[in-house]
Motif scaffolding. Structure first.
Motif, mmCIF file in Angstrom:
data_model
loop_
_atom_site.group_PDB
_atom_site.id
_atom_site.type_symbol
_atom_site.label_atom_id
_atom_site.label_comp_id
_atom_site.label_asym_id
_atom_site.label_seq_id
_atom_site.Cartn_x
_atom_site.Cartn_y
_atom_site.Cartn_z
ATOM 1 N N ASP A 467 64.354 121.674 61.150
ATOM 2 C CA ASP A 467 63.328 120.734 61.596
ATOM 3 C C ASP A 467 63.687 119.311 61.184
ATOM 4 N N ASN A 468 63.202 118.354 61.974
ATOM 5 C CA ASN A 468 63.543 116.944 61.746
ATOM 6 C C ASN A 468 63.310 116.503 60.310
ATOM 7 N N GLU A 469 62.160 116.890 59.769
ATOM 8 C CA GLU A 469 61.804 116.425 58.429
ATOM 9 C C GLU A 469 62.692 117.025 57.333
ATOM 10 N N ASP A 470 63.412 118.096 57.672
ATOM 11 C CA ASP A 470 64.265 118.759 56.676
ATOM 12 C C ASP A 470 65.742 118.377 56.795
ATOM 13 N N ILE A 471 66.087 117.549 57.770
ATOM 14 C CA ILE A 471 67.491 117.183 57.979
ATOM 15 C C ILE A 471 67.952 116.200 56.902
ATOM 16 N N ASP A 472 69.100 116.488 56.316
ATOM 17 C CA ASP A 472 69.707 115.632 55.289
ATOM 18 C C ASP A 472 70.624 114.626 55.994
ATOM 19 N N GLU A 473 70.191 113.353 56.069
ATOM 20 C CA GLU A 473 70.939 112.345 56.823
ATOM 21 C C GLU A 473 72.325 112.087 56.216
ATOM 22 N N LYS A 474 72.436 112.122 54.896
ATOM 23 C CA LYS A 474 73.735 111.895 54.250
ATOM 24 C C LYS A 474 74.730 112.977 54.646
ATOM 25 N N LYS A 475 74.269 114.200 54.722
ATOM 26 C CA LYS A 475 75.139 115.298 55.121
ATOM 27 C C LYS A 475 75.546 115.171 56.589
ATOM 28 N N VAL A 476 74.629 114.684 57.426
ATOM 29 C CA VAL A 476 74.963 114.468 58.842
ATOM 30 C C VAL A 476 76.085 113.448 58.970
ATOM 31 N N VAL A 477 75.957 112.315 58.274
ATOM 32 C CA VAL A 477 76.969 111.254 58.330
ATOM 33 C C VAL A 477 78.313 111.764 57.817
ATOM 34 N N ARG A 478 78.299 112.474 56.695
ATOM 35 C CA ARG A 478 79.521 113.014 56.114
ATOM 36 C C ARG A 478 80.183 114.010 57.072
ATOM 37 N N SER A 479 79.384 114.860 57.707
ATOM 38 C CA SER A 479 79.916 115.871 58.632
ATOM 39 C C SER A 479 80.571 115.210 59.834
ATOM 40 N N ILE A 480 79.986 114.114 60.313
ATOM 41 C CA ILE A 480 80.551 113.382 61.453
ATOM 42 C C ILE A 480 81.913 112.805 61.099
ATOM 43 N N GLU A 481 82.021 112.269 59.898
ATOM 44 C CA GLU A 481 83.290 111.673 59.471
ATOM 45 C C GLU A 481 84.384 112.736 59.359
ATOM 46 N N ARG A 512 82.394 118.440 72.291
ATOM 47 C CA ARG A 512 81.557 119.590 71.947
ATOM 48 C C ARG A 512 82.185 120.397 70.809
ATOM 49 N N GLN A 513 83.521 120.530 70.834
ATOM 50 C CA GLN A 513 84.200 121.252 69.771
ATOM 51 C C GLN A 513 84.018 120.551 68.431
ATOM 52 N N ARG A 514 84.095 119.228 68.450
ATOM 53 C CA ARG A 514 83.946 118.479 67.194
ATOM 54 C C ARG A 514 82.501 118.483 66.702
ATOM 55 N N VAL A 515 81.544 118.545 67.633
ATOM 56 C CA VAL A 515 80.149 118.732 67.220
ATOM 57 C C VAL A 515 80.008 120.070 66.495
ATOM 58 N N ALA A 516 80.676 121.096 67.021
ATOM 59 C CA ALA A 516 80.635 122.416 66.375
ATOM 60 C C ALA A 516 81.274 122.373 64.995
ATOM 61 N N LEU A 517 82.374 121.638 64.850
ATOM 62 C CA LEU A 517 83.001 121.491 63.537
ATOM 63 C C LEU A 517 82.070 120.764 62.571
ATOM 64 N N ALA A 518 81.435 119.685 63.063
ATOM 65 C CA ALA A 518 80.487 118.949 62.215
ATOM 66 C C ALA A 518 79.338 119.850 61.797
ATOM 67 N N ARG A 519 78.927 120.701 62.690
ATOM 68 C CA ARG A 519 77.854 121.661 62.397
ATOM 69 C C ARG A 519 78.271 122.586 61.257
ATOM 70 N N SER A 520 79.505 123.055 61.288
ATOM 71 C CA SER A 520 79.970 123.962 60.232
ATOM 72 C C SER A 520 80.035 123.261 58.881
ATOM 73 N N PHE A 521 80.384 121.959 58.875
ATOM 74 C CA PHE A 521 80.413 121.204 57.623
ATOM 75 C C PHE A 521 79.009 120.967 57.096
ATOM 76 N N TYR A 522 78.102 120.616 57.996
ATOM 77 C CA TYR A 522 76.724 120.360 57.560
ATOM 78 C C TYR A 522 76.161 121.600 56.864
ATOM 79 N N HIS A 523 76.437 122.751 57.416
ATOM 80 C CA HIS A 523 75.882 123.991 56.870
ATOM 81 C C HIS A 523 76.780 124.618 55.795
ATOM 82 N N LYS A 524 77.794 123.838 55.330
ATOM 83 C CA LYS A 524 78.617 124.241 54.194
ATOM 84 C C LYS A 524 79.273 125.604 54.412
ATOM 85 N N ARG A 525 79.906 125.764 55.553
ATOM 86 C CA ARG A 525 80.580 127.020 55.860
ATOM 87 C C ARG A 525 82.004 126.996 55.324
ATOM 88 N N GLU A 526 82.345 128.045 54.613
ATOM 89 C CA GLU A 526 83.653 128.144 53.974
ATOM 90 C C GLU A 526 84.661 128.893 54.832
#
Length: 598
Positions: A467-481, A512-526
């Motif tokens: 949910d919007n209110e639970d999104i960590d903006e710092k993690k979003v920015v880091r995942s994009i980078e 789209r592939q890089r969005v998927a990669l960013a998604r995996s980083f945001y959710h701390k997938r190993e």
């Protein structure tokens, strides 16, 4: 009938207890019907011959309580009481119907949620067998049919049957023979109608459900594959598929609706014939008007009330037959869910019991072992995976190659827990992943060739399911980078708030592939599993995606299915699969024949 009731109450679940208060309401409402009709005879008798009113004991007691002595005053009071009772009866009938509708629609809402959970929880091989259109039809169509044409209809049937029984009981105290004749007339009309249309209604219910499913399937295919359809110029083909189903739906539905209105006119004609016949018999027998008119008045009013009740009972029974197919389908799906829930090792049930807004802590591990696994799809006799073993160390990059049907995708589905091998197990540091599937999946990311993108903003696609209110903006920015998506986001008109369209249509394949990669980083997938993720990309786009992968290759455990050497070049170990077995393995350099294998 026994099987029907079993399925009816099974789908209703523990809410069946709420039927008891509803039945109580039906009885109270019926009592008002009974009181209103019962007062008609004294009122008519008082109008014709006021002195006969003294014959009614209840009225004598009531008159004494109110102190009424004048006949005209008594006539006015009784008339007002009748009017009040009928208004109260009308209000109570409205209130009861409102309760019925609310109860049925609440059950529909619960069924929709229950089915959504069921379809999310059922094993992956269930979804291989079923198409999406049938699941949508069950969730939106069958639940509506059960709610409106089974549950609501059955409650109205019960309500009206209580009314009819009580009215017939009252009429029996007035003229038993006339009451039996009326009941016989109504029953004969319905049985004749039922014999003619019963089978047709059941077939119509199945036909409407199939046609509705066909419409959903046709629209889904015709719009979902619009690009390819337009290129090949096959719009008319998919249009006609939807058209044919829509025409069938309209034809079958109209026939069914026409059959439903027949009882109304049959009952009206039969009741009018009965009342007129009763009047003619009274005239021929030269009965005293003072005795006949009150009886005729009561039967006349009762007939007016019984016609809609008889029509409602007939319509309810027709609706219940019409929706029997939908109820059978719901029962089958919910029954399968119960079997899944009884399995304590079920992956999907565990997933549903997890709060997905909470990002889990990392699972530290040294190695993942595929130990002697074999898998055979239901209904087949050949192993898709046969006695396969491999070891994947933490931080390694593993490549999987092989021709179509070699078992690569099946192996990935087993690693994801979507399929459970009939033999062997996937272990993390010696512990089978199915001992705690949710914990295992909380460190795994899956990136297919066709990435799942929701019709929302880039931010919501990266945070994915939070949910919007639970999104960590710092993690979003880091995942994009890390996913090398920053440049793409910066050039979009609304940045992270840019809506990407259905299935990410406003993004390129590489984006789209890089969005998927960013998604995996945001959710701390190993552990990141890439299932031919770069197969459809051009060389330049693939280069950007591979660069993004290379940036964290030693930090994450990678399992890559690919056909291009450039993607597998830096893998620590490459496994070649064929016929569900590993037939060769080694580094990129050591596998000299790799050019001939891909």
């Amino acid at each position: 009938m026994r099987d029907y009731l079993h399925k009816y109450f099974y789908i209703l679940g523990d809410k069946r207890k709420r039927l008891i208060p509803l039945v109580g309401l039906f009885l109270l409402s019926s009592m008002l019907d009974l009181l209103g009709i019962g007062l008609i005879a004294p009122f008519i008798a008082m109008v014709i011959t006021p002195e006969t009113l003294s014959e009614y004991t209840l009225w004598t007691s009531f008159r004494s309580i109110l102190g009424i002595t004048d006949v005209h005053n008594g006539l006015i009071v009784l008339g007002l009481i009748i009017v009040f009772v009928f208004y109260l009866k009308g209000f109570s009938a409205y209130w009861v119907q409102k309760k019925i509708v609310r109860f049925a629609l609440n059950r529909q809402s619960e069924l929709i949620c229950r089915l959504m959970s069921a379809y999310q929880a059922l094993p992956y091989h269930f979804h291989i067998k079923r198409n999406t259109a049938s699941l949508i039809q069950a969730t939106s169509g069958h639940t509506g049919n059960y709610s409106h044409h089974t549950l609501m209809a059955s409650l109205r049937l019960l309500s009206e049957m209580v009314v009819v029984i009580m009215i017939l009981g009252l009429l029996a105290t007035t003229n038993f023979v006339a009451m039996l004749t009326m009941a016989f007339v109504l029953a004969s009309v319905y049985l004749l109608y039922d014999k003619v249309v019963k089978h047709r209604i059941q077939i119509a219910g199945q036909g409407v459900a199939k046609a509705s499913e066909g419409i959903i399937k046709g629209v889904s295919q015709g719009i979902g594959g619009l690009k390819e359809i337009r290129v090949f110029g096959r719009e008319l083909y998919f249009h006609n598929k939807v058209k044919d189903c829509a025409v069938d739906f309209a034809d079958i539905s109209s026939q069914c609706q026409a059959l439903k209105v027949i009882p109304r006119y049959l009952f009206e004609s039969a009741i009018i014939t009965f009342v007129v016949g009763l009047s003619i018999i009274a005239i021929l027998m030269k009965e005293d008007g003072a005795n006949v008119f009150p009886v005729l008045g009561m039967f006349g009013v009762a007939s007016i009330r019984l016609i809609p009740s008889a029509n409602q009972i007939s319509g309810s029974l027709t609706s219940m037959r019409f929706s029997s197919y939908a109820m059978n389908e719901l029962y089958a799906d919910l029954n399968e869910l119960r079997e899944i829930e009884s399995n304590p090792l079920s992956l999907d049930i565990q997933c549903l019991k997890t709060n997905h807004n909470i990002v889990k802590t990392d699972l530290n591990f040294a190695k993942i072992e595929v130990k002697n696994i074999s898998y055979q799809y239901p209904g087949t006799e050949i192993d898709a995976i046969s006695n396969m073993s491999m070891c994947i160390k933490h931080g390694q990059s593993i490549g999987l190659i092989g021709k179509s049907g070699s078992g690569k995708t099946t192996l990935v589905n087993i690693l994801l827990g979507l399929l459970e091998p009939q033999q062997g197990a996937i272990q993390v540091d010696g512990v089978p992943i199915r001992n705690d599937l949710r914990k295992w999946l909380d460190i795994v990311a899956y990136i297919p060739q066709d990435v799942f993108i929701i019709d929302d903003t880039i931010r919501k696609n990266i945070a994915f399911g939070i949910d919007n209110e639970d999104i960590d903006e710092k993690k979003v920015v880091r995942s994009i980078e890390v996913a090398q998506l920053k440049e793409v986001v910066n050039r979009l008109p609304a940045g992270l708030e840019t809506y990407v369209g259905e299935r990410g249509v406003r993004l390129s394949g590489g984006e789209r592939q890089r969005v998927a990669l960013a998604r995996s980083f945001y959710h701390k997938r190993e552990v990141i599993i890439m299932d031919e993720a770069t197969a459809a990309l051009d060389d330049e786009t693939q280069k950007h995606v591979v660069e993004a992968i290379d940036g964290f290759r030693s930090q994450k455990t990678m399992i890559i299915i690919a056909h291009r050497l450039s993607t597998l070049r830096d893998c620590d170990v490459i496994y070649k699969l064929d016929g569900g077995r590993i037939i060769d393995s080694g580094s990129f350099q050591s596998m000299g024949e790799i050019h001939h294998l891909i």
